[in-house]
Design a protein around this motif. Structure first.
Motif, PDB file in Angstrom:
ATOM      1  N   THR A  47      -2.679  -7.644  -4.785  1.00 53.38           N
ATOM      2  CA  THR A  47      -2.770  -8.999  -5.341  1.00 53.38           C
ATOM      3  C   THR A  47      -1.383  -9.611  -5.576  1.00 53.38           C
ATOM      4  O   THR A  47      -1.260 -10.818  -5.749  1.00 53.38           O
ATOM      5  CB  THR A  47      -3.513  -8.961  -6.696  1.00 53.38           C
ATOM      6  OG1 THR A  47      -3.016  -7.839  -7.423  1.00 53.38           O
ATOM      7  CG2 THR A  47      -5.011  -8.849  -6.509  1.00 53.38           C
ATOM      8  N   ASP A  48      -0.346  -8.778  -5.579  1.00 54.90           N
ATOM      9  CA  ASP A  48       1.012  -9.305  -5.787  1.00 54.90           C
ATOM     10  C   ASP A  48       1.680  -9.705  -4.474  1.00 54.90           C
ATOM     11  O   ASP A  48       2.867  -9.992  -4.438  1.00 54.90           O
ATOM     12  CB  ASP A  48       1.892  -8.259  -6.498  1.00 54.90           C
ATOM     13  CG  ASP A  48       1.422  -7.992  -7.913  1.00 54.90           C
ATOM     14  OD1 ASP A  48       0.718  -8.868  -8.467  1.00 54.90           O
ATOM     15  OD2 ASP A  48       1.746  -6.927  -8.462  1.00 54.90           O
ATOM     16  N   ARG A  49       0.901  -9.714  -3.379  1.00 57.21           N
ATOM     17  CA  ARG A  49       1.561  -9.877  -2.075  1.00 57.21           C
ATOM     18  C   ARG A  49       2.279 -11.223  -1.920  1.00 57.21           C
ATOM     19  O   ARG A  49       3.277 -11.317  -1.218  1.00 57.21           O
ATOM     20  CB  ARG A  49       0.584  -9.663  -0.935  1.00 57.21           C
ATOM     21  CG  ARG A  49      -0.354 -10.827  -0.735  1.00 57.21           C
ATOM     22  CD  ARG A  49      -1.016 -10.753   0.595  1.00 57.21           C
ATOM     23  NE  ARG A  49      -2.423 -11.047   0.416  1.00 57.21           N
ATOM     24  CZ  ARG A  49      -3.203 -11.482   1.380  1.00 57.21           C
ATOM     25  NH1 ARG A  49      -2.752 -11.620   2.578  1.00 57.21           N
ATOM     26  NH2 ARG A  49      -4.450 -11.769   1.149  1.00 57.21           N
ATOM     27  N   LEU A  83       1.838  -0.507  -4.663  1.00 55.59           N
ATOM     28  CA  LEU A  83       1.888  -1.735  -5.470  1.00 55.59           C
ATOM     29  C   LEU A  83       0.589  -2.520  -5.254  1.00 55.59           C
ATOM     30  O   LEU A  83      -0.003  -2.440  -4.173  1.00 55.59           O
ATOM     31  CB  LEU A  83       3.088  -2.603  -5.044  1.00 55.59           C
ATOM     32  CG  LEU A  83       4.442  -1.890  -5.090  1.00 55.59           C
ATOM     33  CD1 LEU A  83       5.511  -2.738  -4.420  1.00 55.59           C
ATOM     34  CD2 LEU A  83       4.825  -1.597  -6.541  1.00 55.59           C
ATOM     35  N   PRO A  84       0.144  -3.298  -6.261  1.00 59.38           N
ATOM     36  CA  PRO A  84      -1.136  -4.004  -6.105  1.00 59.38           C
ATOM     37  C   PRO A  84      -1.074  -5.061  -4.996  1.00 59.38           C
ATOM     38  O   PRO A  84      -0.123  -5.864  -4.949  1.00 59.38           O
ATOM     39  CB  PRO A  84      -1.335  -4.690  -7.458  1.00 59.38           C
ATOM     40  CG  PRO A  84      -0.273  -4.181  -8.359  1.00 59.38           C
ATOM     41  CD  PRO A  84       0.779  -3.520  -7.559  1.00 59.38           C
ATOM     42  N   GLU A 128       0.837  -1.210   0.000  1.00 62.08           N
ATOM     43  CA  GLU A 128       0.000   0.000   0.000  1.00 62.08           C
ATOM     44  C   GLU A 128       0.871   1.260   0.000  1.00 62.08           C
ATOM     45  O   GLU A 128       0.669   2.189  -0.773  1.00 62.08           O
ATOM     46  CB  GLU A 128      -0.853  -0.043   1.274  1.00 62.08           C
ATOM     47  CG  GLU A 128      -1.904   0.998   1.382  1.00 62.08           C
ATOM     48  CD  GLU A 128      -3.222   0.517   0.769  1.00 62.08           C
ATOM     49  OE1 GLU A 128      -4.009   1.378   0.432  1.00 62.08           O
ATOM     50  OE2 GLU A 128      -3.421  -0.707   0.624  1.00 62.08           O
ATOM     51  N   HIS A 158       7.046  -1.027 -12.217  1.00 67.17           N
ATOM     52  CA  HIS A 158       6.088  -0.144 -11.521  1.00 67.17           C
ATOM     53  C   HIS A 158       6.584   1.294 -11.452  1.00 67.17           C
ATOM     54  O   HIS A 158       5.798   2.232 -11.522  1.00 67.17           O
ATOM     55  CB  HIS A 158       5.765  -0.693 -10.129  1.00 67.17           C
ATOM     56  CG  HIS A 158       4.788  -1.824 -10.211  1.00 67.17           C
ATOM     57  ND1 HIS A 158       3.426  -1.635 -10.236  1.00 67.17           N
ATOM     58  CD2 HIS A 158       4.982  -3.156 -10.357  1.00 67.17           C
ATOM     59  CE1 HIS A 158       2.825  -2.791 -10.372  1.00 67.17           C
ATOM     60  NE2 HIS A 158       3.750  -3.747 -10.442  1.00 67.17           N
TER      61      HIS A 158
END
Ligand code: HEM
Length: 412
Positions: free
Chosen positions: A168-170, A165-166, A161, A210
């Motif tokens: 969903t890429d965690r 960064l998204p 956050e 990114h």
């Protein structure tokens, strides 16, 4: 060195892993400046709060192990012409944790401009929402593994956050930064290099993509803020921004996981303090700092003198590593009254869990905020909070520099 002292300094002992404090107390009383010889390797270990602070504030004490001048700023090489591994190594060489002034001052200034208290505070509602989300299922089920279900996922989601960064890429971000964390704490073993290097390459290539996207479409996040800082200072390079993003990920996730895990365990082992916190939720402010002192997520750091130095009556040879046991400083009775007691309302808490001096943790405000929200919400909402395993079966993660549990089953 006597063999009794040698045994004390063996931090792989199971008794030390369970509870390092008796060893720290013994060292502080019997050998506060202990010289260790392991084959060709010689180093000194310090345990007194005053000595550790003195070393951390001394400009002759370096974090750079090589003493070699390294390039920062623009070295004129176009990253597009480099092999991905060379690109990754270039960005990693710009990590502030291992740089002395003046490079360190520049790199830290880059984050300071972007990582403001306002930006940290603006994350509060998002962190609260993430904690509520992560706790929803455990609260419905009546139990969970605090490490797996709260302490591990939260910090990586917050860092994603923060950097913009998204979420969903965690999964990828966590795997890469877990592997990198060993590289960043400077104690990487050869067998871990094999997984750390591809992770470093993958993470830096991912961040580079990114970064380019943010350059075209900036938003309200740390990567965009660093790009804005770059516009003000033409000497800042993309590698420095990437190195900074990597250190934020590496330094900010397992440490915060351990703050939450160690914090829940400390509260469970001290039911009187847990009860106090339930009755006075405002205690969480001083409480988080007390938990950081009581069972420190980072147990030690080190420095190397750039010249031979005399300090507090001892001689420190140029180039010989000095181990600074932060966990021991945090239990020094010369500074903390009744240091073995968890006292959530402790005032004037001068713990060194975030270090001291010019390398003082940049993420301290964020870590405190995550700790306050995670622990505060858990205590407020989990009325039956109790350990769901026998205390003596709890296991600690491998390595001792970063101290945290592998799992912590609880009822809620
Ligand atoms: C409870 C959680 C944390 C603990 C205990 C912790 C501890 C530390 C310590 C002890 C240092 C100083 C190391 C030294 O002087 O050798 C440090 C530096 C640093 N930490 Fe943290 N940290 C935590 C969370 C974070 C977070 C959340 C971030 C960022 C998101 C972060 C980013 C950094 C950075 C960038 C540095 C390097 C500062 C410099 O070299 O000037 N840390 N941290």
């Amino acid at each position: 060195m006597s063999s009794a002292l040698d045994d004390l300094l063996d931090f792989t002992r199971p008794a030390f892993r369970r509870d390092p404090v008796p060893t720290y107390n013994c060292l502080r009383e019997r050998a506060p400046i202990a010289t260790v010889e392991r084959g060709a390797l010689q180093f000194t270990v310090l345990t007194r709060h005053a000595d550790i602070v003195t070393v951390l504030r001394d400009p002759r004490m370096s974090v750079d192990r090589s003493f070699q001048p390294k390039p920062t700023g623009d070295d004129g090489v176009d990253p597009a012409t480099l092999h991905p591994l060379a690109r990754a190594l270039r960005a990693l060489s710009r990590v502030m944790l291992f740089r002395d002034p003046p490079d360190h001052t520049r790199l830290r200034g880059l984050v300071n401009k972007a990582f403001t208290p306002r930006m940290v505070e603006s994350l509060r509602p998002r962190i609260q929402a993430l904690v509520d989300e992560l706790l929803a299922k455990p609260l419905a089920d009546g139990g969970c593994d605090i490490v797996r279900d709260l302490a591990e996922p939260l910090p990586i989601l917050v860092i994603a956050e923060l950097l913009g960064l998204p979420a969903t890429d965690r999964g990828d971000l966590k795997r890469w930064s877990d592997n990198l964390a060993a590289m960043l704490d400077g104690s990487i073993a050869m067998q871990h290099l094999a997984s750390a290097i591809p992770s470093a390459v993958a993470l830096i290539e991912y961040l580079r993509v990114h970064l380019e996207a943010k350059r075209k479409a900036p938003s309200d996040d740390l990567l965009s803020a660093m790009l804005a800082a770059q516009e003000q200072d033409e000497h800042l390079t993309d590698d420095e921004i990437l190195g900074t993003a990597v250190v934020v990920m590496g330094a900010g996730h397992e440490t915060t996981t351990n703050l939450i895990g160690n914090g829940v365990l400390a509260l469970l082992r001290n039911p009187g303090e847990l009860e106090q916190l339930r009755e006075q939720p405002g205690l969480i402010g001083t409480g988080v700092d007390e938990i950081l002192r009581f069972d420190s997520p980072v147990q030690a750091t080190s420095r190397v003198p750039v010249e031979t130095v005399e300090l507090f009556g001892a001689r420190f040879e140029k180039g010989r590593e000095i181990g600074l046991l932060l966990g021991a400083a945090n239990h020094d009775p010369a500074v903390f009254a009744d240091p073995g007691r968890l006292d959530l309302g402790r005032r004037d808490n001068r713990h060194v869990s975030f270090g001291f001096g010019i390398h003082f943790c940049i993420g301290a405000g964020l870590a405190r905020l995550e700790g306050e929200i995670a622990l505060g919400t858990l205590v407020r909402r989990a009325s039956k909070l109790a350990l769901a395993a026998s205390d003596d079966t709890l296991e600690w993660r491998p390595g001792w520099l970063l101290r945290g549990l592998t799992s912590l089953p609880v009822t809620v």
